[in-house]
Design an enzyme around this catalytic site. Structure first.
Site, PDB file in Angstrom:
ATOM      1  N   SER A 174      -2.127   6.956  -0.887  1.00 42.77           N
ATOM      2  CA  SER A 174      -1.463   5.863  -1.110  1.00 42.77           C
ATOM      3  C   SER A 174      -2.225   4.534  -0.306  1.00 42.77           C
ATOM      4  CB  SER A 174       0.057   5.880  -1.241  1.00 42.77           C
ATOM      5  OG  SER A 174       0.185   5.769   0.240  1.00 42.77           O
ATOM      6  N   LYS A 175      -1.899   3.567  -0.750  1.00 45.43           N
ATOM      7  CA  LYS A 175      -2.426   2.429   0.016  1.00 45.43           C
ATOM      8  C   LYS A 175      -2.139   2.532   1.674  1.00 45.43           C
ATOM      9  CE  LYS A 175      -3.258  -2.665  -0.073  1.00 45.43           C
ATOM     10  NZ  LYS A 175      -2.834  -4.055  -0.599  1.00 45.43           N
TER      11      LYS A 175
END
Length: 509
Positions: free
Chosen positions: A265-266
């Site tokens: 994920s970011k």
């Protein structure tokens, strides 16, 4: 025919491509795909192309194509043909939205030869079909409702302007085997392959048609892409067969995972490459890191230049399983490549400029930087090179550039720990010694033995002597060696800071 690393190259020239969709910024996975294509092509004296796949007009981000290209250039992953570069005669544009007549031509070819058909099913019907299939726990796929329409009826409905797409006629029986360089042979039954859309109602091609047509016309020899495209490959092989074309070789790269094995994920490493650039990572460090995500050299080396990667890269050394993204390794590699930059004049100057740019992001530091020369900044980098991994971490050592704030909460806590009753007399005696030195003698070569001799005379531990001195010079309890710090600060500033610390500590105690 040529064979290298278990990969049969044949007599053709190796030609690879990176073909991103301009729907956002470049991320680590995309950079790795581009890098592996680049390394493979360069290793075999071939061509690396950049093609822009912008057929999904609903997801386009203005400026994204140029941003992707600029980011690749920053990373040193330079293509020698394609978007914003040299064009091969007879190919035309390398931007798919500028190649629509070509796709229409080859779609008509499939229709004429009975490998495709018009589909008039409305969005509402397809949505209802998917819901019905899902309610029965069936896999959602097109039911081939329009495949049985007569040619005459289909032609009549097309002639009246009825909205439609063009679908591929997947064989109803048999299977297609993908012979993947990394994964070996993977079989796909035709019963689970949908009659995919080739040409949408807006006359734009889907990825399946455009990629196959372009890879053939651009003479791509090896398609190296992410694992998520493996399930699409049998569709592509069927298209190559329908066209009567030879297909390229395929290699599907492993997914990128978090260290705990979960999806990126970011928050966990999937930030855009632009974010890594903004945070001051070096291109050679990020490239080195990305190369290691799924590939390893035949030896135990982990630090590589781009040229070394070209020389050592082999697709057979790419793993099948997911590659975990360990950000600590990126920081470690960045520290190593930062130190390597300090070994030559030109690369040192670029590192100094990067440090200046990074430090300038701190608003209160902009003014101080104006009075800091490049030579002084270089000295700081050399002193701190084994203590930082990113140039932005110099923000934790601002004492090189501005006077300490002794009454800040942090400095107060340090003072309580490091300042003793005898510290005052020790530093006053040291001041007397420092006054005797000339400005030119204020170097590590002179200061180090002077401090050692003074410490010996005092008959106290080095900690009891150097701790208050470090606090006076920096306001911190840790940092660069004291003698190095003093040389960078210079005689006048050192004496001034020690005097200021004595005044402050006298008031505080």
């Amino acid at each position: 025919r040529r064979v290298h690393g278990g990969v049969e190259l044949g007599a053709m020239r190796v030609r690879t491509r990176y073909a991103p969709s301009p729907t956002g910024s470049l991320h680590l996975g995309g950079l790795r795909t581009a890098l592996y294509n680049y390394l493979f092509a360069k290793k075999h004296g071939g061509d690396f192309l950049l093609r822009i796949e912008d057929t999904d007009q609903t997801r386009l981000v203005p400026g994204a194509a140029d941003s992707l290209a600029d980011t690749l250039i920053w990373a040193g992953v330079k293509w020698n043909e394609g978007f914003r570069s040299a064009q091969r005669p007879g190919i035309g544009s390398y931007v798919q939205s500028e190649r629509l007549p070509t796709y229409r031509h080859w779609c008509d070819h499939l229709l004429t030869h009975g490998h495709a058909y018009p589909c008039f099913c409305s969005t509402e019907r397809l949505d209802a079909l998917r819901k019905q299939q899902a309610s029965k726990n069936m896999s959602t796929s097109y039911d081939r409702n329009c495949r049985t329409l007569s040619l005459a009826e289909a032609a009549k409905r097309v002639a009246t302007g009825e909205s439609h797409v063009i679908r591929f006629k997947v064989p109803l029986q048999g299977e297609t085997v993908v012979d993947d360089i990394i994964r070996g042979k993977v079989s796909f039954s035709h019963s689970i392959i949908d009659d995919q859309v080739l040409l949408k109602s807006d006359k734009f091609p889907t990825y399946h048609l455009a990629a196959v047509v372009d890879d053939h016309l651009m003479e791509i020899s090896h398609v190296i892409r992410g694992e998520e495209w493996l399930s699409s490959t049998p569709k592509h092989l069927l298209l190559y067969k329908a066209f009567g074309w030879d297909h390229p070789k395929f290699a599907h790269l492993p997914l990128l995972l978090r260290e705990d094995g979960g999806k990126l994920s970011k928050r966990h490493g999937s930030a855009s490459v632009e974010e890594y650039i903004k945070n001051g990572y070096l291109p050679e460090a990020l490239v080195n890191f990305v190369a290691s995500l799924g590939w390893s050299s035949t030896d135990t080396d982990e630090v590589f230049s781009m040229q070394q990667l070209v020389e050592r890269f082999e697709l057979e050394r790419v793993q099948k399983g997911g590659a975990k993204v360990a950000m600590a390794k990126l920081d470690w590699l960045n520290g190593i490549h930062m130190r390597q930059r300090l070994t030559s004049h030109d690369s040192t100057q670029t590192l100094v400029q990067l440090a200046r740019d990074q430090l300038s992001k701190d608003e209160r530091f902009k003014t101080v930087l104006k009075d800091t020369s490049d030579s002084q900044l270089e000295k700081v980098l050399r002193v701190m090179k084994d203590r930082i991994q990113l140039v932005s971490q110099l923000l934790n050592h601002l004492y090189f550039f501005e006077d300490p704030i002794y009454d800040s909460p942090g400095s107060q806590a340090v003072m309580q720990k490091m300042w003793k009753p005898e510290s005052d007399s020790i530093l006053r005696a040291l001041l007397t010694r420092l006054h005797t030195l000339s400005t030119d003698d204020f170097t590590v070569g002179t200061l180090q033995p002077l401090l050692a001799s003074f410490n010996k005379e005092l008959k106290i531990s080095a900690r009891d002597f150097l701790s208050p001195l470090r606090f006076a010079l920096s306001g911190h309890d840790v940092g660069a060696p004291v003698s190095d710090t003093m040389e960078i600060l210079g005689k006048e500033k050192c004496i001034q800071r020690i005097e200021n610390a004595l005044k402050h500590c006298a008031i505080s105690t």
